[in-house]
Design a protein around this motif. Structure first.
Motif, short mmCIF file in Angstrom:
data_model
loop_
_atom_site.label_atom_id
_atom_site.label_comp_id
_atom_site.label_asym_id
_atom_site.label_seq_id
_atom_site.Cartn_x
_atom_site.Cartn_y
_atom_site.Cartn_z
N ARG A 1 7.12 2.52 4.17
CA ARG A 1 7.13 3.78 3.42
C ARG A 1 7.95 3.59 2.16
NH1 ARG A 1 10.33 8.96 4.73
NH2 ARG A 1 9.96 9.07 2.53
N THR A 2 7.83 4.54 1.25
CA THR A 2 8.61 4.50 0.03
C THR A 2 9.77 5.47 0.11
OG1 THR A 2 7.22 6.17 -1.01
CG2 THR A 2 6.65 3.86 -1.43
N GLN B 1 4.65 8.68 2.47
CA GLN B 1 3.90 8.60 3.72
C GLN B 1 4.37 7.41 4.54
OE1 GLN B 1 1.45 10.80 4.80
NE2 GLN B 1 2.14 11.98 3.05
N LEU C 1 3.38 4.46 6.85
CA LEU C 1 2.20 3.65 7.18
C LEU C 1 2.55 2.74 8.35
CD1 LEU C 1 1.17 2.63 3.55
CD2 LEU C 1 0.41 4.59 4.89
N THR D 1 0.90 3.47 -3.08
CA THR D 1 -0.24 4.33 -3.38
C THR D 1 -0.16 5.66 -2.65
OG1 THR D 1 -1.62 3.43 -1.60
CG2 THR D 1 -1.73 2.34 -3.76
N GLN D 2 0.72 5.73 -1.63
CA GLN D 2 0.89 6.96 -0.86
C GLN D 2 2.39 7.24 -0.71
OE1 GLN D 2 -1.53 6.95 2.77
NE2 GLN D 2 -2.50 5.11 1.97
N PRO D 3 3.08 7.58 -1.79
CA PRO D 3 4.52 7.76 -1.74
C PRO D 3 4.96 8.76 -0.67
CG PRO D 3 3.75 7.87 -4.00
CD PRO D 3 2.54 7.85 -3.11
N ALA E 1 0.83 -1.21 0.00
CA ALA E 1 0.00 0.00 0.00
C ALA E 1 0.86 1.26 0.00
CB ALA E 1 -0.93 0.00 1.21
N ALA E 2 2.11 1.15 0.39
CA ALA E 2 2.99 2.31 0.44
C ALA E 2 3.16 2.95 -0.93
CB ALA E 2 4.35 1.92 1.01
N ARG F 1 11.39 4.09 -7.32
CA ARG F 1 10.71 4.13 -6.03
C ARG F 1 10.83 2.75 -5.39
NH1 ARG F 1 5.41 6.63 -6.98
NH2 ARG F 1 6.62 8.51 -6.86
#
Length: 133
Positions: free
Chosen positions: A40-41, A21, A23, A17-19, A14-15, A55
Motif C-alpha cells: 500500500r501507499t 488501497q 493490495l 496506481t491505487q493510492p 501497482a500500489a 507518496r
C-alpha cells in the motif's frame, strides 16, 4: 538494490496506481517458495498547495503458510475467510530483481540476468526483450 529494484511484477509498484488501497497477493519465487505480500501507499507531508504530496509505497510479506492467521490472508482464494472459499490461491511468479532472476519468457523483464549469457539470435524473437541461454 545493488542489482536494481525489486521485481516489476510485485504489487508494491501497482500500489501507486491505487493510492491508499491495500493490495494483497500470493507470490512465488524462482526456487518455489511462496509468500503472502501486502502493499500500500502512505502519504507524506505536503509543503504547499502547488506541491505534490510525498507518496511512499510499502511491501511486507510472510510465508504463505501463515495466510490463515493474518487478516489480509482472507483476501486470497482458498482461505477460510476468502471471497471464493474454494481452490488454492494462484501465486504470481516473481523474482528478487531482473538482474538476479532466471525466469524465461517474463514480459516484465527490464534487464537481462547477470548469471546467464544473452541469447543473441536475430532470427528468433522471444516473449521478453532480453532472451538468454
Amino acid at each position: 538494490s545493488r542489482f536494481g529494484g525489486g521485481c516489476p511484477k510485485l504489487a508494491v509498484h501497482a500500489a501507486f496506481t491505487q493510492p491508499g488501497q491495500i493490495l494483497v497477493e500470493a507470490v512465488e519465487m524462482p526456487d518455489g517458495a511462496e509468500f503472502l505480500c501486502i502493499a500500500r501507499t502512505l502519504e507524506g507531508p505536503q509543503g504547499a498547495f502547488s506541491e505534490r504530496p510525498r507518496r511512499t509505497a510499502l511491501l511486507i510479506g510472510c510465508d504463505i503458510g501463515f495466510r490463515d492467521e493474518i487478516v489480509y490472508g482472507g483476501a486470497l482464494p482458498g482461505t477460510a475467510s476468502g471471497k471464493s472459499g474454494q481452490g488454492v490461491a494462484v501465486a504470481t511468479p516473481v523474482g528478487p530483481a531482473c538482474r538476479l532472476c532466471e525466469r524465461i519468457g517474463c514480459l516484465a523483464r527490464a534487464e537481462p540476468p547477470v548469471t546467464r549469457p544473452l541469447g543473441l539470435d536475430e532470427m528468433v524473437t522471444g516473449l521478453s526483450a532480453f532472451d538468454f541461454q
